[in-house]
Scaffold this active site. Structure first.
Site, PDB file in Angstrom:
ATOM      1  N   GLU B  60     -35.731  -6.356 -27.256  1.00 30.15           N
ATOM      2  CA  GLU B  60     -36.948  -5.550 -27.377  1.00 30.15           C
ATOM      3  C   GLU B  60     -37.426  -4.988 -26.047  1.00 30.15           C
ATOM      4  O   GLU B  60     -37.725  -3.803 -25.930  1.00 30.15           O
ATOM      5  CB  GLU B  60     -38.072  -6.359 -28.034  1.00 30.15           C
ATOM      6  CG  GLU B  60     -37.976  -6.453 -29.549  1.00 30.15           C
ATOM      7  CD  GLU B  60     -36.945  -7.440 -30.057  1.00 30.15           C
ATOM      8  OE1 GLU B  60     -36.375  -8.198 -29.233  1.00 30.15           O
ATOM      9  OE2 GLU B  60     -36.690  -7.463 -31.278  1.00 30.15           O
ATOM     10  N   HIS B 129     -44.902 -14.237 -37.941  1.00 35.29           N
ATOM     11  CA  HIS B 129     -44.544 -12.950 -38.532  1.00 35.29           C
ATOM     12  C   HIS B 129     -45.723 -12.267 -39.218  1.00 35.29           C
ATOM     13  O   HIS B 129     -45.534 -11.309 -39.943  1.00 35.29           O
ATOM     14  CB  HIS B 129     -43.416 -13.110 -39.557  1.00 35.29           C
ATOM     15  CG  HIS B 129     -42.068 -13.311 -38.969  1.00 35.29           C
ATOM     16  ND1 HIS B 129     -41.725 -14.418 -38.240  1.00 35.29           N
ATOM     17  CD2 HIS B 129     -40.964 -12.519 -38.978  1.00 35.29           C
ATOM     18  CE1 HIS B 129     -40.463 -14.327 -37.854  1.00 35.29           C
ATOM     19  NE2 HIS B 129     -39.980 -13.187 -38.277  1.00 35.29           N
TER      20      HIS B 129
END
Ligand SMILES: Cc1ncc(C[n+]2csc(CCOP(=O)(O)OP(=O)(O)O)c2C)c(N)n1
Lengths: 338, 327
Positions: B60, B129
């Protein structure tokens, strides 16, 4: 010590050798005066001097072209001057003046000269490495033939950013040259204390790219290493990691008295100084006479003096600049509605 | 007009912009051969090839930074983050580099990049999440933050985001991709920074965006049964924020509820509440009410998760509170 032998560098013409010398002296003298101006509180904030490492930037610059991109960290005075940015606007930036290369908004750590393809000047250790990957990626995308040079210190190689960027650079064979300036200390931490592998160029094997060791106190050795890497990159063969073995004479920044190392160590390193080394080479090649080199020294003293005068006499940025340059089209700030 | 899912509306926006501008490319984990973790990029690799639709490693920080560097050189990357939860790893490149490059270089640089992907909670994914990030990014001057609530808005706003010369964070929602809505035919864009009234009303203003907008509308319908007629305002972009549309609505209704699914402390609602209290102090009969998710990491178990998430009844309670009506 035996004189080093060069391949490519033997072919450099006299003017180029003298130019290299001129650049080395400019970097050195500019920063000696920076130290002084810092002590006089004309320069503020963090100020990281490059003294001792000049051969890395100068050798590199001659191995690439002005069209290539250069990106570095906060120890950026040397790199921007090497790109040809005049000392006046650089000094003015350090003073925080509106005539500076970033109109006083960047400061010592954030120097930019986009027309000369110098893309900063970044403050987060390792953070510029993915940026360089992106710049090189843009060249591959556009097939513009440019090479991106990215400088970082040996402490930066322990950041995830280094690993992530080098992996993708090699995966996609982008035209990048990663130059680790191994000056052996990250602030006060010696490399042995922070890195499991202290020979940084060996890390290249993790990315299946060439890892090259270069004498970072030798301008011509740097030139040769970078030229070879640039040729490789331009031929579409992908990135190279170069470890430039170098040393900084001063502390990490102006606020660091560098008590973590011995006087003897610094003295020993100073004996390998890149400037007399270049001078000796030029004289041995009869590329210039002593007097010509002395004249260069004197001229640079004047140029640097002039840069200080320019910075001193330049105005501060007007407060109306505060909200400029955040977005391309300024947007209304919150709370404007009454 | 035709009915499209959120996913297909986004896909159309990407397709049209990739087709329009050769400087744009889409990069992210699984965006190519896999057609996107949420299938937003379906078919794009086949159509544009691997130069324009690039599968990146799970990296990322690295690929967001790559996008920033490429944008610095004038390309227009669209970076898909699999979810915003993972973009925390790239926070440095987004907020420390993309957001500040123009300022530090005194206007010499710009960064025309879009970071996009799903935001918020889905179902039973647990604490790592299920998080809302619009407040985090909107905090930083130099970034624009867009959180669309309908397929039509999503398409028009994403096209604007891709054409925008500044870095844009574009937040979708995992659970919205299959939602359907009417989407205009043909080429259109929606300006960044212009809100939209999603339901007209007279009694109380509800401000909500993204997935929360639908919950707010459902709440408004429940309230209508009690004779309370709410106006639902969708700012659509969090930064820049259309303060005017919010303030004008509250000046009309005299009451305000800000509704979001995220955590209560230091969030977008806090900012909107501040703006409204200052601009509408004279017309408010009660304080601005903020309705949010519970101040806990998201639990896994259904019972706990339901208790942690605000729903239409939370909206109803909030509006009744703002109107000083006993439930
Ligand atoms: C992410 C991050 N952590 C810490 C710092 C503080 N810091 C600035 S420079 C530095 C040492 C870096 O050393 P190195 O990468 O070897 O570069 P050098 O200063 O020697 O040129 C540290 C710890 C920072 N700027 N960024």
């Amino acid at each position: 010590m035996a004189k080093p032998t060069y391949g490519l560098a033997e072919k450099l013409d006299k003017a180029t050798l003298v130019n290299m010398y001129r650049q080395l002296v400019l970097l050195r003298k500019f920063e000696e005066r920076c130290a002084q101006q810092y002590a006089l509180q004309k320069i503020a904030g963090f100020c990281h001097l490059y003294i001792g490492q000049e051969a890395v930037a100068v050798g590199t610059e001659f191995g690439i072209t002005p069209d290539d991109y250069v990106i570095t960290a906060y120890r950026d005075h040397g790199q921007i001057l090497t790109r040809g940015t005049p000392p006046g606007p650089v000094m003015a930036e350090l003073f925080g003046k509106v005539t500076g290369v970033a109109k006083g908004k960047g400061g010592s750590m954030h120097l930019f000269d986009i027309p000369r393809n110098f893309y900063g000047g970044w403050g987060i250790v390792g953070g510029q490495i993915p940026l360089a990957l992106g710049a090189a990626y843009s060249s591959k995308y556009r097939e513009d033939g440019k090479v991106t040079v990215c400088y970082f210190g040996e402490a930066a190689v322990n950041q995830g950013a280094f690993h992530e960027a080098l992996n993708m650079a090699a995966l996609w064979k982008v035209p990048a040259i990663f130059i680790c300036e191994n000056n052996r200390y990250g602030m006060g931490t010696p490399i042995e204390v922070s890195s499991a592998v202290t020979q940084v160029h060996k890390r290249a094997c993790a990315y299946d790219m060439p890892g090259v060791y270069a004498d970072g106190k030798d301008t011509l050795a740097m030139y040769e290493a970078v030229k070879a890497a640039a040729d490789r990159a331009r031929a579409g063969e992908g990135p190279t990691l170069i470890e430039a073995d170098t040393y900084r004479y001063r502390g990490h920044s102006m606020s660091d008295p560098a008590v973590y190392r011995t006087r003897e160590e610094v003295d020993q390193e100073r004996k390998l100084d890149p400037i007399p080394k270049m001078r000796d080479w030029i004289l041995s090649k009869k590329a210039a006479k002593e007097a010509e080199l002395d004249a260069i020294d004197e001229q640079i003293d004047k140029d640097v003096e002039e840069s200080i005068r320019f910075a001193e006499e330049s105005p501060w940025p007007p407060v109306s600049d505060l909200y400029e340059d955040i977005y391309v089209d300024p947007i209304r700030q919150h709370g404007d509605m009454k | 007009m035709r009915e499209l899912t959120f996913r297909d509306a986004l896909n159309e926006a990407l397709d049209e912009e990739l087709g329009r501008d050769p400087d744009t490319f889409l990069m992210g984990e699984e965006v190519g051969a896999y057609n996107g973790a949420y299938k937003v990029s379906k078919g794009l690799l086949d159509k544009y090839g691997p130069k324009r639709v690039v599968d990146s490693p799970i990296s990322e920080l690295g690929f967001c930074g790559l996008g920033v560097g490429a944008a610095m050189m004038g390309l227009k990357p669209i970076i898909e983050v699999m979810t915003w939860n993972f973009a925390i790893l790239a926070m440095d490149q987004i907020v420390n580099t993309a957001a500040k490059m123009r300022y530090m270089a005194a206007g010499e640089l710009s960064c025309p990049i879009v970071f996009r992907g799903p935001n918020g909670a889905a179902r039973s994914l647990g604490a790592q999440h299920s998080q809302w990030f619009e407040a985090q990014y909107a905090y930083f001057p130099g970034i624009k933050v867009i959180v669309p609530s309908t397929p039509a808005d999503a398409k028009g706003l994403l096209k604007s985001a891709i054409r925008d010369p500044d870095p844009v964070v574009f937040m979708e929602s995992e659970t919205m991709y299959a939602w359907k809505g009417m989407v205009p035919e043909g080429e259109y864009t929606i300006p960044i920074g212009k809100g939209d009234i999603k339901r007209e009303g007279t009694d109380c203003t509800i401000v909500a965006w993204g997935k929360a907008l639908k919950i707010a509308l459902d709440g408004a319908e429940l309230l209508a049964k009690d004779g309370i007629n709410c106006e639902v305002v969708d700012p659509r972009t969090i930064r820049p924020l259309d303060e005017e549309i919010i303030v004008n609505s509250v000046r009309k209704t005299g009451a305000c509820v800000v509704f979001e699914e995220g955590w209560p402390y230091y969030n977008v609602g806090a900012q909107i509440s501040d703006i409204v209290q200052r601009a509408c102090f004279d017309v408010l009969d009660s304080p601005v009410i903020r309705v949010t998710g519970a101040d806990v990491p998201m639990p896994y178990a259904r019972t706990l998760e339901d208790a942690a998430r605000p729903d239409p009844t939370s909206v109803v309670a909030g509006v009744k509170n703002a109107l000083n009506v006993r439930s």
